[in-house]
Design a protein around this motif. Structure first.
Motif, mmCIF file in Angstrom:
data_model
loop_
_atom_site.group_PDB
_atom_site.id
_atom_site.type_symbol
_atom_site.label_atom_id
_atom_site.label_comp_id
_atom_site.label_asym_id
_atom_site.label_seq_id
_atom_site.Cartn_x
_atom_site.Cartn_y
_atom_site.Cartn_z
ATOM 1 N N PHE A 22 -5.861 9.054 5.945
ATOM 2 C CA PHE A 22 -4.975 9.877 5.125
ATOM 3 C C PHE A 22 -5.735 10.687 4.087
ATOM 4 O O PHE A 22 -5.150 11.488 3.373
ATOM 5 C CB PHE A 22 -3.917 8.991 4.438
ATOM 6 C CG PHE A 22 -2.878 8.473 5.389
ATOM 7 C CD1 PHE A 22 -1.879 9.317 5.860
ATOM 8 C CD2 PHE A 22 -2.906 7.177 5.826
ATOM 9 C CE1 PHE A 22 -0.929 8.844 6.748
ATOM 10 C CE2 PHE A 22 -1.958 6.689 6.717
ATOM 11 C CZ PHE A 22 -0.967 7.534 7.168
ATOM 12 N N GLY A 23 -7.045 10.461 3.982
ATOM 13 C CA GLY A 23 -7.846 11.226 3.035
ATOM 14 C C GLY A 23 -7.506 10.944 1.594
ATOM 15 O O GLY A 23 -7.629 11.837 0.740
ATOM 16 N N VAL A 24 -7.043 9.724 1.320
ATOM 17 C CA VAL A 24 -6.694 9.361 -0.057
ATOM 18 C C VAL A 24 -7.333 8.021 -0.395
ATOM 19 O O VAL A 24 -7.715 7.257 0.485
ATOM 20 C CB VAL A 24 -5.173 9.242 -0.256
ATOM 21 C CG1 VAL A 24 -4.509 10.589 -0.068
ATOM 22 C CG2 VAL A 24 -4.549 8.216 0.660
ATOM 23 N N ASN A 25 -7.447 7.772 -1.668
ATOM 24 C CA ASN A 25 -7.962 6.493 -2.139
ATOM 25 C C ASN A 25 -6.767 5.590 -2.435
ATOM 26 O O ASN A 25 -5.989 5.863 -3.327
ATOM 27 C CB ASN A 25 -8.816 6.697 -3.381
ATOM 28 C CG ASN A 25 -9.551 5.447 -3.796
ATOM 29 O OD1 ASN A 25 -9.595 4.469 -3.050
ATOM 30 N ND2 ASN A 25 -10.126 5.470 -4.973
ATOM 31 N N LEU A 26 -6.633 4.522 -1.671
ATOM 32 C CA LEU A 26 -5.494 3.605 -1.847
ATOM 33 C C LEU A 26 -5.833 2.517 -2.832
ATOM 34 O O LEU A 26 -6.887 2.021 -2.914
ATOM 35 C CB LEU A 26 -5.101 2.981 -0.506
ATOM 36 C CG LEU A 26 -4.643 3.971 0.550
ATOM 37 C CD1 LEU A 26 -4.413 3.255 1.872
ATOM 38 C CD2 LEU A 26 -3.376 4.667 0.122
ATOM 39 N N MET A 32 0.804 -1.187 0.000
ATOM 40 C CA MET A 32 0.000 0.000 0.000
ATOM 41 C C MET A 32 0.852 1.258 0.000
ATOM 42 O O MET A 32 0.320 2.343 -0.163
ATOM 43 C CB MET A 32 -0.928 0.020 1.209
ATOM 44 C CG MET A 32 -2.050 -0.972 1.149
ATOM 45 S SD MET A 32 -3.150 -0.740 2.568
ATOM 46 C CE MET A 32 -3.853 -2.350 2.637
ATOM 47 N N GLY A 33 2.132 1.117 0.252
ATOM 48 C CA GLY A 33 3.020 2.270 0.250
ATOM 49 C C GLY A 33 2.911 3.146 1.487
ATOM 50 O O GLY A 33 3.310 4.298 1.462
ATOM 51 N N ILE A 34 2.380 2.622 2.567
ATOM 52 C CA ILE A 34 2.244 3.377 3.817
ATOM 53 C C ILE A 34 3.411 3.001 4.726
ATOM 54 O O ILE A 34 3.650 1.819 4.966
ATOM 55 C CB ILE A 34 0.910 3.038 4.529
ATOM 56 C CG1 ILE A 34 -0.289 3.281 3.628
ATOM 57 C CG2 ILE A 34 0.791 3.797 5.836
ATOM 58 C CD1 ILE A 34 -0.540 4.716 3.285
ATOM 59 N N PRO A 35 4.154 3.985 5.236
ATOM 60 C CA PRO A 35 5.278 3.647 6.114
ATOM 61 C C PRO A 35 4.801 3.000 7.415
ATOM 62 O O PRO A 35 3.730 3.327 7.920
ATOM 63 C CB PRO A 35 5.946 4.994 6.385
ATOM 64 C CG PRO A 35 4.951 6.024 6.009
ATOM 65 C CD PRO A 35 3.989 5.413 5.045
ATOM 66 N N ALA A 36 5.600 2.087 7.916
ATOM 67 C CA ALA A 36 5.269 1.377 9.155
ATOM 68 C C ALA A 36 6.436 1.487 10.117
ATOM 69 O O ALA A 36 7.592 1.574 9.707
ATOM 70 C CB ALA A 36 4.986 -0.086 8.862
ATOM 71 N N SER A 50 -10.392 -8.354 4.171
ATOM 72 C CA SER A 50 -11.749 -7.806 4.054
ATOM 73 C C SER A 50 -11.781 -6.405 3.451
ATOM 74 O O SER A 50 -12.839 -5.914 3.091
ATOM 75 C CB SER A 50 -12.414 -7.765 5.430
ATOM 76 O OG SER A 50 -11.840 -6.745 6.224
ATOM 77 N N GLY A 51 -10.623 -5.759 3.397
ATOM 78 C CA GLY A 51 -10.576 -4.379 2.916
ATOM 79 C C GLY A 51 -10.694 -3.356 4.034
ATOM 80 O O GLY A 51 -10.586 -2.156 3.798
ATOM 81 N N ALA A 52 -10.922 -3.818 5.278
ATOM 82 C CA ALA A 52 -11.074 -2.907 6.408
ATOM 83 C C ALA A 52 -9.792 -2.118 6.680
ATOM 84 O O ALA A 52 -9.849 -0.924 7.003
ATOM 85 C CB ALA A 52 -11.499 -3.666 7.662
ATOM 86 N N LEU A 53 -8.645 -2.757 6.530
ATOM 87 C CA LEU A 53 -7.368 -2.080 6.757
ATOM 88 C C LEU A 53 -7.174 -0.969 5.729
ATOM 89 O O LEU A 53 -6.832 0.164 6.072
ATOM 90 C CB LEU A 53 -6.211 -3.072 6.707
ATOM 91 C CG LEU A 53 -4.820 -2.495 6.886
ATOM 92 C CD1 LEU A 53 -4.678 -1.785 8.219
ATOM 93 C CD2 LEU A 53 -3.776 -3.595 6.755
ATOM 94 N N LYS A 54 -7.421 -1.277 4.491
ATOM 95 C CA LYS A 54 -7.299 -0.288 3.419
ATOM 96 C C LYS A 54 -8.237 0.892 3.677
ATOM 97 O O LYS A 54 -7.858 2.047 3.502
ATOM 98 C CB LYS A 54 -7.605 -0.949 2.082
ATOM 99 C CG LYS A 54 -7.343 -0.091 0.892
ATOM 100 C CD LYS A 54 -7.562 -0.898 -0.382
ATOM 101 C CE LYS A 54 -7.225 -0.112 -1.601
ATOM 102 N NZ LYS A 54 -7.402 -0.895 -2.829
ATOM 103 N N GLN A 55 -9.445 0.605 4.116
ATOM 104 C CA GLN A 55 -10.416 1.661 4.392
ATOM 105 C C GLN A 55 -9.969 2.533 5.561
ATOM 106 O O GLN A 55 -10.082 3.758 5.513
ATOM 107 C CB GLN A 55 -11.790 1.055 4.690
ATOM 108 C CG GLN A 55 -12.888 2.084 4.777
ATOM 109 C CD GLN A 55 -13.095 2.802 3.460
ATOM 110 O OE1 GLN A 55 -13.237 2.179 2.419
ATOM 111 N NE2 GLN A 55 -13.099 4.126 3.502
ATOM 112 N N MET A 56 -9.434 1.906 6.625
ATOM 113 C CA MET A 56 -8.940 2.665 7.775
ATOM 114 C C MET A 56 -7.846 3.642 7.348
ATOM 115 O O MET A 56 -7.851 4.801 7.759
ATOM 116 C CB MET A 56 -8.374 1.720 8.844
ATOM 117 C CG MET A 56 -9.420 0.978 9.620
ATOM 118 S SD MET A 56 -8.826 -0.327 10.765
ATOM 119 C CE MET A 56 -7.220 0.142 11.247
ATOM 120 N N LEU A 57 -6.929 3.158 6.533
ATOM 121 C CA LEU A 57 -5.825 4.001 6.083
ATOM 122 C C LEU A 57 -6.307 5.078 5.123
ATOM 123 O O LEU A 57 -5.887 6.236 5.211
ATOM 124 C CB LEU A 57 -4.744 3.130 5.449
ATOM 125 C CG LEU A 57 -4.049 2.176 6.397
ATOM 126 C CD1 LEU A 57 -3.171 1.203 5.628
ATOM 127 C CD2 LEU A 57 -3.242 2.925 7.439
#
Length: 74
Positions: free
Chosen positions: A70-74, A1-5, A59-66
Motif C-alpha cells: 500500500f506504500g504506507v507506514n502502518l 491495522m485498519g486494512i479491509p479484509a 514477526s512483523g512480516a505481515l505488517k511489512q507486506m501490507l
C-alpha cells in the motif's frame, strides 16, 4: 491495522464444501496443497494457515507486506 479484509466462510456458501469438483475447498486444495482452514491469502498471495498467519503477524512480516503493497507506514 485498519486494512479491509474479505472473509469467505466455506460452510456458509453453497459451493464452499463438499465433494463436488467445483467446490471452493477442493479448488483451494489444488491451488495451495492445504486442506485445513483458515487458508489465508494476502493481496492474492497465499500466506498459509492459522499458524503461518500468526507467525507473520508476530514477526512483523505481515505488517511489512501490507506496508510495501500500500506504500504506507502502518
Amino acid at each position: 491495522m485498519g486494512i479491509p479484509a474479505k472473509i469467505i466462510e466455506l460452510d456458509k456458501i453453497s459451493n464452499g464444501l463438499g465433494p463436488a469438483k467445483d467446490s471452493i475447498a477442493l479448488k483451494l486444495l489444488e491451488l495451495t496443497g492445504q486442506r485445513t482452514v483458515p487458508n489465508v491469502f494476502v493481496l492474492g498471495k497465499h500466506l498459509g494457515g492459522n499458524d503461518e498467519a500468526h507467525d507473520a503477524a508476530r514477526s512483523g512480516a505481515l505488517k511489512q507486506m501490507l506496508s510495501d503493497s500500500f506504500g504506507v507506514n502502518l
